[in-house]
Design an enzyme around this catalytic site. Sequence first.
Site, PDB file in Angstrom:
ATOM      1  CG  ASP A  12      -1.783   1.214   1.327  1.00  0.00           C
ATOM      2  OD1 ASP A  12      -2.381   1.574   0.300  1.00  0.00           O
ATOM      3  OD2 ASP A  12      -1.870   1.843   2.397  1.00  0.00           O
ATOM      4  CB  SER A  13       0.262   4.776  -0.708  1.00  0.00           C
ATOM      5  OG  SER A  13      -0.954   4.823   0.018  1.00  0.00           O
ATOM      6  CB  CYS A  75      -2.648   1.164  -2.613  1.00  0.00           C
ATOM      7  SG  CYS A  75      -2.820   2.905  -2.989  1.00  0.00           S
ATOM      8  CD  GLU A 153      -2.209   9.154   6.928  1.00  0.00           C
ATOM      9  OE1 GLU A 153      -1.468  10.146   6.872  1.00  0.00           O
ATOM     10  OE2 GLU A 153      -2.078   8.147   6.230  1.00  0.00           O
ATOM     11  CB  CYS A 185      -9.885   5.263   0.115  1.00  0.00           C
ATOM     12  SG  CYS A 185      -8.370   5.897   0.870  1.00  0.00           S
ATOM     13  CG  HIS A 187      -6.381   5.967   5.066  1.00  0.00           C
ATOM     14  ND1 HIS A 187      -5.574   5.352   4.141  1.00  0.00           N
ATOM     15  CD2 HIS A 187      -5.543   6.651   5.907  1.00  0.00           C
ATOM     16  CE1 HIS A 187      -4.304   5.660   4.402  1.00  0.00           C
ATOM     17  NE2 HIS A 187      -4.269   6.450   5.458  1.00  0.00           N
TER      18      HIS A 187
END
Length: 265
Positions: A12-13, A75, A153, A185, A187
């Site tokens: 993932d990023s 991702c 985050e 996504c 997140h």
Amino acid sequence: MKKDCTTIGIFDSGIGGITVLKEILDLLPGADFLYLGDSARLPYGTKSPKTIVRYSVQCAQFLVSKGIDMLVVACNTASSHAIPELRERLRIPVVGVVESGSKAAIEAGGSRIGVIGTSSTIKSGSYERVLQELKPGVKVFSKACPLFVSLVEEGWCSDSITEQVARRYLEDIIREGVDTLLLGCTHYPLLKGTIARVMGEGVGIVDSARSTARVVSALVDGGRTPRSDQELTFYLSDLSPTFIRLGELFLGKRMDRIHEVDLCE
Ligand code: DGL
């Protein structure tokens, strides 16, 4: 095609893809996992397709050099742009999240589907394309929600500010009367409670993490029985305390084996 595979590479990023790892771990508690988070170059969601493909190839090559049997592109942004290139270059199965997430939305009975993701994922039109292939004529309403990544985050998963931002982003999609919302996504599963509240009752929230785990599990023969010597190793291209804290938030437990790697070497 069934593959007797024990070592699964996931990239993932950053650490968001741990939402996908977590679901796969649930189904395959006896497989070995190598997770790579390109935390030094996060976010991918604002980068150009060319850069996203280049970074994705570097991530894949790193994991292949460690001996993985299968690659999971956790991702959404990388899955939206780099899957054809990765499948052409690698001789192991490559699983992305866009196909499985779209399939889950259709299986949930979606006929008016909202898709949310990073700017680059939404701009790529990847979800619309796959959803149309799976169910021609399905109505798809997409919206980039870039601030969601920062809010997660920051740890503000159920904060009132996050709810306000969600209302602002989702108002157009709500107005379209969608029956299903696809979280495109890594997140966003952490915001599921807030997003579900904003969308209101009667809207199914589909997340590509669980459906991707099902696809991976179907490709693997072994790995169902928990093993005490299971390998669960994390590689990050930037090893800041924030990433470790976030990774453990996503995983729901301690990340013991972590290494810093330079993907540009
Ligand atoms: N992992 C990315 C995705 O799922 C979100 C974070 C980023 O922009 O890199 O699209």
